[in-house]
Design a protein around this motif. Structure first.
Motif: not given
Ligand SMILES: [Zn+2]
Ligand SMILES: Nc1nc2c(ncn2[C@@H]2O[C@H](COP(=O)(O)OP(=O)(O)OP(=O)(O)O)[C@@H](O)[C@H]2O)c(=O)[nH]1
Ligand SMILES: [Mg+2]
Length: 358
Positions: A283, A288, A290, A296-298
């Motif tokens: 992220c 983050c 999320h 945000c990678a989630v």
């Molecule tokens: Zn995130």
């Protein structure tokens, strides 16, 4: 004659006992607790007891009282014993006592395996979100989770049930069993090593007590029918109790719980939701949440479909629940450390009183 090493006694407990040992004190393991009356298993057999007045007046938290699975130090008084001390636990299966206040309720102590039981009877007794919650509690308490899908005789498609469980279990063992056809019972039994302590948990009516009877080979635990209207259990088991298996393992039956609020720290979620934890490293912001941050990678996992919305939402719920209780959990941990330090200084003082050899 019972030897205590068969009950799970080990050097961790022995060291603690040596530190407080004096005339008239013995150790035992709590097998059963009904309204503050305890049944202990000791080398002299089974005894009944209560906590001593001193214990009662010096205890700091409700979670410090003995619970099933605890090793306790007691003093015998005729046919009755007085519990003076609970030895420090190697693991705890705890939940947050329901209500607005954060307070630990220890359901069972010194447990090696937690069997998370679901019922494949088409009711609400098999939910992946519920299993995630129980796994989180096990991980946080230092206990190995095992997933048990019971009532396989009532399940139309066992493969789908297994696949669903696998999607939340990662590498946790999963057992598909039936107490009616006895399918899978032997395999489950073989997964408990000699001397291991296993607690069974799950909603009311999933068949925890029936399974324990199957494993023990007698009708020791009381079982009950489901409500016809919604296939829910009627809360048949009302107290926790420990049973012995022929194999030398010990099993603890627990009452089905209406509400299982978490007790633990947010770190335990890293193991339970490892794919979320891994993505979180990528992220853009370190803190983050999320939920709505750019980069945000989630959230990307949700977009590309590799993370299910329900699983993600459950993660956020458990995360907020843990954030709420974490200060209290940490406070308890500090108290335990303080208690250990007190014990240690007592031990040092005691050893200094031993006269030196001439
Ligand atoms: Zn995130
Ligand atoms: N068809 C089927 N019924 C089962 C099976 N295992 C248990 N049952 C039934 O499910 C009902 C509930 O079983 P219990 O063992 O009392 O459930 P429990 O999880 O201990 O419930 P609580 O003590 O209320 O938490 C009983 O009517 C059992 O006969 C199974 O494998 N197949
Ligand atoms: Mg029961």
């Amino acid at each position: 004659m019972i030897t205590i090493d068969k009950l799970g006694w080990n050097s961790f407990f022995d060291l603690q006992f040596q530190a407080v040992k004096s005339d008239g004190l013995s150790v035992g393991r709590v097998l059963k607790e009904v309204r503050h009356q305890y049944t202990l298993c000791t080398t002299q057999g089974f005894v009944e007891g209560e906590v001593s007045g001193h214990f009662h007046f010096t205890v700091e938290n409700r979670s410090d009282y003995p619970t099933v699975g605890d090793w306790v130090v007691f003093r015998s008084c005729d046919h009755f014993v007085q519990i003076e001390k609970v030895l420090e636990r190697t693991s705890v299966f705890s939940r947050n006592r329901s209500g607005n206040k954060a307070e630990e309720q220890v359901i069972a102590a010194n447990i090696d395996y937690l069997c998370i039981v679901s019922g494949l009877d088409g009711g609400r007794n098999y939910t992946l979100r519920g299993i995630e919650r129980y796994i989180t509690l096990a991980v946080d308490g230092g206990i190995n989770p095992i997933i048990v899908l019971n009532k396989s005789d009532l399940c139309a498609d066992e493969d789908i049930a297994l696949l669903q469980a696998r999607s939340v279990a990662e590498d946790i063992p999963i057992h598909l069993v039936s107490t009616v056809t006895k399918a899978g019972i032997d395999n489950l039994s073989m997964s408990f090593p000699e001397g291991a302590s296993v607690a069974f948990t799950g909603p009311s009516g999933v068949g925890k007590s029936s399974l324990i009877n199957c494993l023990v080979g007698t009708e020791s635990a009381k079982t009950g029918k489901l409500r016809r209207s919604d296939l829910r259990g009627k809360h048949t088991t009302s107290h926790k109790e420990l049973f012995f298996l022929q194999s030398g393992a010990m099993i603890i039956d627990t009452p089905g719980m209406r509400e299982l609020q978490l007790w633990g720290s947010q770190n335990s979620l890293e193991d339970v939701y490892s794919e979320i934890h891994e993505a979180a490293q990528r992220c853009r912001f370190n803190d983050c949440s999320h939920r709505n941050e750019p980069g945000c990678a989630v959230l990307e996992l949700l977009v590309d479909g590799s993370l299910e919305m329900e699983r993600y939402e459950n993660y956020l719920d458990l995360h907020s629940e843990l954030a709420f209780i974490e200060p209290k959990v940490n406070e308890n941990k500090k108290l335990v450390r303080k208690a250990n330090a007190k014990e240690l200084s007592k031990l040092i003082r005691k050893s200094q009183r031993i006269p030196k050899r001439q």
